[in-house]
Design an enzyme around this catalytic site. Structure first.
Site, PDB file in Angstrom:
ATOM      1  N   LYS A 111      63.731  46.455 -26.805  1.00 12.15           N
ATOM      2  CA  LYS A 111      64.155  45.150 -26.286  1.00 12.15           C
ATOM      3  C   LYS A 111      64.437  44.242 -27.460  1.00 12.15           C
ATOM      4  CE  LYS A 111      64.497  43.084 -22.164  1.00 12.15           C
ATOM      5  NZ  LYS A 111      64.729  43.681 -20.843  1.00 12.15           N
TER       6      LYS A 111
ATOM      7  N   ASP B 184      70.321  40.792 -20.776  1.00 12.66           N
ATOM      8  CA  ASP B 184      69.090  40.382 -20.089  1.00 12.66           C
ATOM      9  C   ASP B 184      69.241  38.879 -19.813  1.00 12.66           C
ATOM     10  OD1 ASP B 184      66.293  41.219 -19.243  1.00 12.66           O
ATOM     11  OD2 ASP B 184      65.771  39.592 -20.592  1.00 12.66           O
TER      12      ASP B 184
HETATM   13  P1  NAD Z   1      69.921  35.511 -15.154  1.00  9.70           P
HETATM   14  O1  NAD Z   1      69.933  34.748 -16.428  1.00  9.70           O
HETATM   15  O2  NAD Z   1      71.197  35.946 -14.537  1.00  9.70           O
HETATM   16  O3  NAD Z   1      69.134  34.674 -14.027  1.00  9.70           O
HETATM   17  C1  NAD Z   1      67.861  34.168 -14.243  1.00  9.70           C
HETATM   18  C2  NAD Z   1      67.509  33.292 -13.066  1.00  9.70           C
HETATM   19  O4  NAD Z   1      66.171  32.808 -13.230  1.00  9.70           O
HETATM   20  C3  NAD Z   1      68.396  32.051 -12.937  1.00  9.70           C
HETATM   21  O5  NAD Z   1      68.683  31.818 -11.570  1.00  9.70           O
HETATM   22  C4  NAD Z   1      67.523  30.939 -13.494  1.00  9.70           C
HETATM   23  O6  NAD Z   1      67.828  29.683 -12.927  1.00  9.70           O
HETATM   24  C5  NAD Z   1      66.155  31.410 -13.023  1.00  9.70           C
HETATM   25  N1  NAD Z   1      65.062  30.778 -13.760  1.00  9.70           N
HETATM   26  C6  NAD Z   1      64.935  30.614 -15.105  1.00  9.70           C
HETATM   27  N2  NAD Z   1      63.805  29.955 -15.406  1.00  9.70           N
HETATM   28  C7  NAD Z   1      63.196  29.708 -14.195  1.00  9.70           C
HETATM   29  C8  NAD Z   1      61.998  29.065 -13.825  1.00  9.70           C
HETATM   30  N3  NAD Z   1      61.186  28.541 -14.740  1.00  9.70           N
HETATM   31  N4  NAD Z   1      61.688  29.004 -12.503  1.00  9.70           N
HETATM   32  C9  NAD Z   1      62.507  29.524 -11.556  1.00  9.70           C
HETATM   33  N5  NAD Z   1      63.663  30.148 -11.859  1.00  9.70           N
HETATM   34  C10 NAD Z   1      63.991  30.234 -13.153  1.00  9.70           C
HETATM   35  O7  NAD Z   1      68.925  36.735 -15.409  1.00  9.70           O
HETATM   36  P2  NAD Z   1      68.864  38.106 -14.626  1.00  9.70           P
HETATM   37  O8  NAD Z   1      69.714  39.074 -15.341  1.00  9.70           O
HETATM   38  O9  NAD Z   1      69.085  37.872 -13.168  1.00  9.70           O
HETATM   39  O10 NAD Z   1      67.340  38.532 -14.891  1.00  9.70           O
HETATM   40  C11 NAD Z   1      66.279  38.044 -14.095  1.00  9.70           C
HETATM   41  C12 NAD Z   1      65.041  38.880 -14.345  1.00  9.70           C
HETATM   42  O11 NAD Z   1      65.334  40.237 -14.071  1.00  9.70           O
HETATM   43  C13 NAD Z   1      64.476  38.872 -15.771  1.00  9.70           C
HETATM   44  O12 NAD Z   1      63.070  38.986 -15.717  1.00  9.70           O
HETATM   45  C14 NAD Z   1      65.050  40.125 -16.386  1.00  9.70           C
HETATM   46  O13 NAD Z   1      64.266  40.615 -17.453  1.00  9.70           O
HETATM   47  C15 NAD Z   1      64.992  41.029 -15.201  1.00  9.70           C
HETATM   48  N6  NAD Z   1      65.898  42.162 -15.290  1.00  9.70           N
HETATM   49  C16 NAD Z   1      67.234  41.976 -15.427  1.00  9.70           C
HETATM   50  C17 NAD Z   1      68.070  43.087 -15.488  1.00  9.70           C
HETATM   51  C18 NAD Z   1      69.564  42.964 -15.537  1.00  9.70           C
HETATM   52  O14 NAD Z   1      70.243  43.992 -15.492  1.00  9.70           O
HETATM   53  N7  NAD Z   1      70.115  41.785 -15.600  1.00  9.70           N
HETATM   54  C19 NAD Z   1      67.518  44.374 -15.457  1.00  9.70           C
HETATM   55  C20 NAD Z   1      66.149  44.516 -15.301  1.00  9.70           C
HETATM   56  C21 NAD Z   1      65.355  43.396 -15.220  1.00  9.70           C
END
Ligand code: NAD
Length: 422
Positions: A111, A151
């Site tokens: 990561k 991410d």
């Molecule tokens: P993203 O940046 O597209 O979205 C993140 C979301 O979280 C946004 O809606 C943002 O407003 C919200 N957010 C941020 N801080 C916040 C808070 N304090 N309270 C409430 N909401 C909050 O990110 P993503 O790609 O959707 O990733 C979200 C999660 O999923 C992360 O934990 C990431 O590690 C995990 N994840 C993502 C992927 C991927 O392929 N994108 C894969 C595995 C895991």
């Protein structure tokens, strides 16, 4: 086991270590090797200086951690967020090790991240930051070494800059060095939506196993980005009712169900759910008291605390985010009979289609979106069935079962490779 460079007591890395301690009693046959999981193989901290648009110079701190490479090249995203630190990146890299092993993908876990609020940078500054960060971590990444992906705070566009910058250091185009790229740069169809789709696939399967009907089920989603938005859309398509959504701009509620497509369009336009007309705004903490069947934390880690676990009115937690539940909160959810589909399988759809992207890049032969979605469904259903069976055989939670399966695969690989120089 303490590491001299980590001195916090309650961070994401400690959560991960507690999860390993829980699974250790099931791995006594591999106990000689278990410490290999309790430290990263390699951790790189880099300085990322960039010239800002106003001519000033700012320094940002960046990381790339390779937790374990026993089963193949490192795989894991790049996070741009102001709270990123070494401990968090270590934990996220370790969860990637577990995740790739649960899905039986031929990767290890890695990561990266930069301590920055990307929303405060202009596009040109973001590009400079990405290109300099990529150059700094270039010695340890590569299509056969360690393959980053998007991410929180990063996206396909940023992956395109990373691919281009790395390729410049090599003197030829290396599409397979990152995944989650734009389609016309060797990206894969279906990649952007894959994590949310995987949350839905695993959720649908487990709901079926516990006799929870999706039609009419009430769903709350925290985080309405890439993962939460797509998961919400697929649940709504399956006739579940998405009643409550929270993101960094606030929490909105509609007992009759939020129109998810309209909400996605609103978020695209306004960068958050705040101000959405077809809902009422409620207090952020009230999110955890809503009467629901399924809650999907899909924002950041450390969201389900002991207090919130006590208040949660849900039958099932689908961990779209990485590490959203504290170990002590996990215990309370177990006591209260709430089924938790753990992050290492629930959100593995993204890394699975990243694997498909890497395979397609290596072969320079690309598949249709239907083919990708079918392959994703097959691999995820297989993995969730394995985890469900292992949980029943060992009378343990799905999280422990996922760790048993994954850690066994990783430690067997370590055992068979041996400890160099022996
Ligand atoms: P993203 O940046 O597209 O979205 C993140 C979301 O979280 C946004 O809606 C943002 O407003 C919200 N957010 C941020 N801080 C916040 C808070 N304090 N309270 C409430 N909401 C909050 O990110 P993503 O790609 O959707 O990733 C979200 C999660 O999923 C992360 O934990 C990431 O590690 C995990 N994840 C993502 C992927 C991927 O392929 N994108 C894969 C595995 C895991």
């Amino acid at each position: 086991m303490t590491l001299s460079y980590i001195d916090e007591e309650n961070g994401a890395w400690q959560t991960y270590l507690a999860q390993i301690d829980r699974v250790a009693p099931y791995l006594t046959h591999l106990s000689d090797y278990i410490d290999t999981l309790k430290r990263p193989k390699r951790a790189l901290i880099v300085d990322v200086p960039i010239v800002m648009d106003d001519g000033s110079i700012q320094h940002f701190e960046g990381y790339r951690v390779q937790h374990n490479l026993s089963r193949g090249p490192g795989k894991g995203g790049i996070r741009y967020h102001p709270d990123v630190d070494l401990s968090e990146v270590m934990a996220l890299s370790a969860w990637m090790t577990i995740k790739t092993a649960v899905l039986n993908l031929p990767f290890g876990g890695a990561k990266g991240g930069v301590r920055v609020d990307p929303r405060k940078l202009s596009t040109r500054e973001l590009e400079r930051l990405t290109r300099r960060f990529t150059t700094e971590i270039s010695p340890i990444i590569g299509a056969q070494k360690d393959i980053p992906a998007p991410d929180v705070g990063t996206n396909a566009h940023i992956m395109g800059w990373m691919m281009d910058t790395y390729s410049s250091t090599q003197g030829h185009t290396v599409t397979g060095v990152v995944t989650g790229k734009p389609i016309h740069l060797g990206g894969s169809l279906g990649r952007v939506k894959a994590t949310g789709r995987g949350v839905f696939i695993t959720g649908r399967h487990v709901a079926n196993s516990i006799g929870l009907k999706l039609e009419g089920a009430k769903v709350a989603v925290q985080g309405f980005g890439n993962v939460g938005g797509e998961a919400a859309l697929l649940f709504a398509e399956a006739k579940a009712i998405v009643t409550c959504v929270q993101d960094h701009t606030g929490t909105i509620y509609n007992p009759n169900g939020l129109p998810v497509e309209a909400l996605i369009a609103h978020v695209e336009k306004h960068q958050g759910v705040g101000g959405f007309a077809d809902a009422i705004a409620i207090d952020n903490e009230a999110f955890w008291d809503a009467e629901i069947d399924i809650v999907i934390p899909a924002a950041l880690e450390g969201q389900i605390t002991v207090d919130r676990a006590r208040r949660l009115n849900a039958k099932m937690v689908l961990e779209g985010a990485n590490g959203p539940t504290y170990p002590e909160a996990d215990d309370i959810l177990i006591e209260r009979g709430v089924v938790v589909v753990p992050d290492v399988i629930c959100n593995a759809g993204g890394v699975t289609v990243s694997y498909f992207e890497w395979v397609q890049d290596m072969a320079s032969y690309f598949w249709s979106e239907d083919e990708i979605n079918q392959r994703l469904d097959k691999l995820m259903v297989q993995a969730v069935e394995d985890v469900w069976r292992c949980a029943h055989e060992n009378k343990c939670t799905m999280r422990t079962a996922a760790y048993i399966l994954a850690c066994e695969r990783i430690l067997l690989a370590r055992q068979e490779r041996g400890i160099f120089p022996g």
